[in-house]
Design an enzyme around this catalytic site. Structure first.
Site, mmCIF file in Angstrom:
data_model
loop_
_atom_site.group_PDB
_atom_site.id
_atom_site.type_symbol
_atom_site.label_atom_id
_atom_site.label_comp_id
_atom_site.label_asym_id
_atom_site.label_seq_id
_atom_site.Cartn_x
_atom_site.Cartn_y
_atom_site.Cartn_z
ATOM 1 N N ARG B 134 0.793 -1.237 0.000
ATOM 2 C CA ARG B 134 0.000 0.000 0.000
ATOM 3 C C ARG B 134 0.826 1.287 0.000
ATOM 4 O O ARG B 134 0.254 2.372 0.115
ATOM 5 C CB ARG B 134 -0.986 0.065 1.189
ATOM 6 C CG ARG B 134 -2.089 -0.954 1.096
ATOM 7 C CD ARG B 134 -3.310 -0.538 1.898
ATOM 8 N NE ARG B 134 -3.037 -0.398 3.333
ATOM 9 C CZ ARG B 134 -3.950 -0.035 4.220
ATOM 10 N NH1 ARG B 134 -5.178 0.209 3.824
ATOM 11 N NH2 ARG B 134 -3.644 0.067 5.499
ATOM 12 N N ASP B 135 2.154 1.180 -0.111
ATOM 13 C CA ASP B 135 2.925 2.427 -0.155
ATOM 14 C C ASP B 135 4.172 2.277 -1.020
ATOM 15 O O ASP B 135 5.257 2.745 -0.662
ATOM 16 C CB ASP B 135 3.291 2.859 1.265
ATOM 17 C CG ASP B 135 3.480 4.375 1.367
ATOM 18 O OD1 ASP B 135 3.080 5.084 0.414
ATOM 19 O OD2 ASP B 135 4.023 4.843 2.383
ATOM 20 N N VAL B 136 3.991 1.613 -2.157
ATOM 21 C CA VAL B 136 5.112 1.485 -3.090
ATOM 22 C C VAL B 136 5.335 2.850 -3.742
ATOM 23 O O VAL B 136 4.403 3.445 -4.294
ATOM 24 C CB VAL B 136 4.805 0.419 -4.176
ATOM 25 C CG1 VAL B 136 5.928 0.365 -5.208
ATOM 26 C CG2 VAL B 136 4.590 -0.950 -3.541
#
Lengths: 399, 282
Positions: B134-136
């Protein structure tokens, strides 16, 4: 891509003739148009033809229907109630009746009943899942094809299409029977979102590994070869070349005598014979002549005299239409996604050139003229290429 | 959070060469030499961070088990003046965050492809463990001195088999605008799966190839960025070095609707390996 014959009024002889001439094919049987005993006789005769398959469309789109012929079928719910009829016991009874009827008819796969979705709601999705799950547990040998019946409003709503495809990812069916209402009752649909969203649904289902049979189609849906649809279904009158739900709700009188339309496959347009007369008078009739590969059904129109003096009889016009569509459907699908798209775009380009020249001569197909539809089709193709092109390209041969 | 280095040495006597590496709002990071694991980083998490979410982060790294994700060797709680702090002892990747690298210049195409393959290796493992990062984004990718890539910071990872820790009814989901797909920032929890990471990776690869994130171009307004993600599409990758197949790949990863993206990280990984293989033949 194949053409399946969508049974409708006056289709019996056409089915026999065309299936024989094609050395096989598939007929989608219609309880709306045939009482059960007559359907049984027809099915028995059709099965004698080699390589002939039968499918039975239960047409339970509007289960509160008062359509006399439909209601006379043993599976039709006599006291339909939205909540109660989809409870397991009632659903099982309904499916058993449909399975038995399919067995008697000798269907090759079973089209499961499906309600018309005025919108793709959670309730509608739950009923879809319940039908499929229950049917799968009943252990019939044939493949089960759920019906996905969509209203025009549902098809035009991209969020609802997305919701449908999200749900369909969890359905385990080998194929689907997709029927789509035309907006405003248009025969040729002049809305690229409608066409684009149908392609999107079809491609999404194909990429899930299932077959897609697109019911109630006109030649406008030749475009669905670009989504690798397995078959489109079409028939004689407009009520089997589009999906008008009201025709399943109450009986209609037999079609009255109406104009006969000649289908020009290279122009993707249909013409009344009076316009053919004008074409004859100004010397452009030959531009409308179909190539030999389309079967020669309409050759007499081009034999010299004024077309109305020859008269294209309605049955011949229908056979010409269906045979042309059969030929066009078979040749629409190519070895790769790009070739298929290019082939369809070339078909559009050729049609556009022809229609442009015919329009200059005053020859028009009126409400069945394809010129305004060409840009609709182009827009739908562009959307398909932009959203799903690379994945379709990559998986094409496996679809 | 101010941390006295001498105090820290006392709490972690085995660690040598302790030195502060970075400090954010929620954590302070130190480099050190561990007698067993070699070069490590020690992360002290501020006590305001919910213990359960910190535990989820540790669990995510533990379960993903990818060579492209730095391992956590040890963890625990330490008492500080501001309260009990969670700490992680992690494998150290010596290098530079990708966002810093990209500030100087885009990556050559061969390294963009390598970045894609290596991040997908990590995302395939995450997918197998039912975890969505969820935070690439470039700031969470470390480029080593050997020019390999590692995926960092599972701080907002979603465990698909565990109950969500964040408010499922909140209007906005946890995300970095300009990288997260619509279903993530709109907080449609039921639609969060590995395809959210594929979207973010697509934007990251585009940025790595061009040096620009088009969703952020000429604006600092986060709401405008979210609007762009929701209403526009990433331009097609048209750099001279990019193969059309790779441009198609990026376009597919960054489709607004997740059902238009590859179905899984595994599928995306296989696809990219084919593109790399073709490019090597040319």
């Amino acid at each position: 891509m194949k053409l399946y014959l969508q049974f409708g009024h006056g289709m019996m002889e056409h089915c026999r003739h065309l299936i024989q001439s094609w050395n096989g094919g598939t007929v989608v049987l219609s309880p709306r148009d045939l009482e059960e005993s007559r359907m049984q006789k027809f099915a028995d005769r059709m099965r004698d033809f080699p390589d002939t398959s039968l499918l039975f469309d239960p047409q339970l789109y509007l289960p509160r229907s008062n359509h006399e012929t439909l209601c006379a079928y043993s599976y039709w719910p006599s006291n339909y109630s939205t909540g109660v009829s989809w409870e397991v016991a009632n659903l099982r009874t309904l499916l058993s009746e449909i399975f038995d009827l399919n067995a008697r008819l000798g269907s090759d796969a079973i089209i499961l009943p499906g309600l018309l979705a005025s919108e793709v709601s959670d309730d509608w999705l739950d009923i879809q899942s319940a039908i499929l799950n229950e049917a799968a547990m009943m252990g019939v040998q044939q493949e089960l094809y759920p019906t996905i019946a969509l209203s025009d409003a549902a098809i035009l709503n991209t969020d609802q299409i997305s919701k449908l495809l999200e749900a369909a990812e969890s359905w385990d069916a080998p194929g689907y029977y997709l029927v789509c209402q035309h907006p405003r009752g248009e025969y040729l649909v002049n809305n690229p979102v409608w066409v684009s969203n149908i392609l999107d649904i079809a491609a999404g289902i194909k990429l899930n590994g299932a077959k897609v049979i697109l019911g109630y189609c006109s030649h406008q849906m030749l475009i669905s070869a670009c989504a690798k649809v397995d078959a489109i279904c079409s028939g004689t009158f407009l009520n089997v070349r589009s999906f008008p739900p009201e025709k399943f709700s109450r009986a209609e009188s037999d079609p009255k005598q109406r104009s006969t339309w000649f289908y020009c496959p290279q122009g993707l347009s249909e013409y009344k014979d009076s316009f053919l007369d004008i074409a004859h008078r100004i010397g452009v009739l030959d531009d409308l002549r179909p190539e030999e590969k389309f079967g020669g059904y309409a050759n007499r129109l081009f034999s010299g005299p004024q077309p109305t003096t020859i008269g294209l009889k309605e049955p011949v016009a229908f056979r010409h239409y269906l045979n042309s569509l059969h030929v066009q459907a078979l040749s629409a699908e190519k070895a790769s996604f790009d070739e298929t798209v290019n082939c369809y775009e070339e078909t559009l380009n050729r049609a556009e050139d022809l229609l442009s020249s015919l329009h200059q001569s005053g020859i028009r197909g009126q409400q069945r003229d394809f010129r305004d539809i060409i840009d609709v089709q182009r827009a739908a193709i562009a959307a398909l290429v932009a959203t799903r092109g690379p994945i379709l390209r990559r998986h094409w041969s496996a679809l | 959070m101010n941390v006295d280095i001498d105090w820290l040495r006392g709490e972690f006597p085995k660690l040598r060469n302790l030195a502060k590496l970075s400090q954010g709002g929620q954590k302070v990071v130190f480099t050190a030499l561990d007698p067993q694991h070699g070069h490590v980083v020690l992360k002290l998490i501020h006590p305001s961070q919910a213990q359960e979410s910190v535990e989820r982060e540790r669990l995510a790294v533990d379960q993903v088990k990818s060579a492209r994700v730095p391992r956590i060797f040890d963890y625990g709680l330490v008492s500080t003046q501001v309260g009990p702090c969670y700490w992680f002892l992690e494998e150290r990747v010596t290098g530079e965050p990708l966002n810093e690298v990209l500030r100087r210049a885009p990556l050559p195409m061969s390294e963009v492809l390598k970045l894609g393959v290596q991040m997908l290796e990590a995302l395939v493992k995450a997918e197998e463990a039912n975890i969505v990062h969820r935070d690439v984004k470039p700031a969470n990718i470390m480029m080593s001195v050997d020019r390999d890539f590692s995926l960092l910071d599972f701080g907002i990872a979603r465990h698909l088999t565990l109950a969500a820790l964040t408010d499922v009814s909140a209007r906005w989901g946890k995300c970095t605008p300009g990288y997260a797909p619509p279903e993530q920032f709109r907080n449609v929890q039921t639609e969060i799966d590995s395809r959210a990471d594929l979207f973010a990776l697509g934007v990251t690869l585009y940025e790595a190839a061009t040096g620009v994130n088009p969703f952020w171009k000429d604006t600092g307004d986060q709401l405008e960025v979210l609007r762009r993600v929701e209403k526009t599409v990433l331009p097609r990758l048209e750099t001279a070095a990019a193969q059309p197949e790779f441009a198609d790949f990026i376009s597919t990863l960054t489709q607004r609707r997740r059902d238009h993206r590859p179905k899984t990280a595994f599928e995306a990984h296989t696809w990219l390996l084919e593109i790399v293989s073709e490019s090597q033949k040319r």
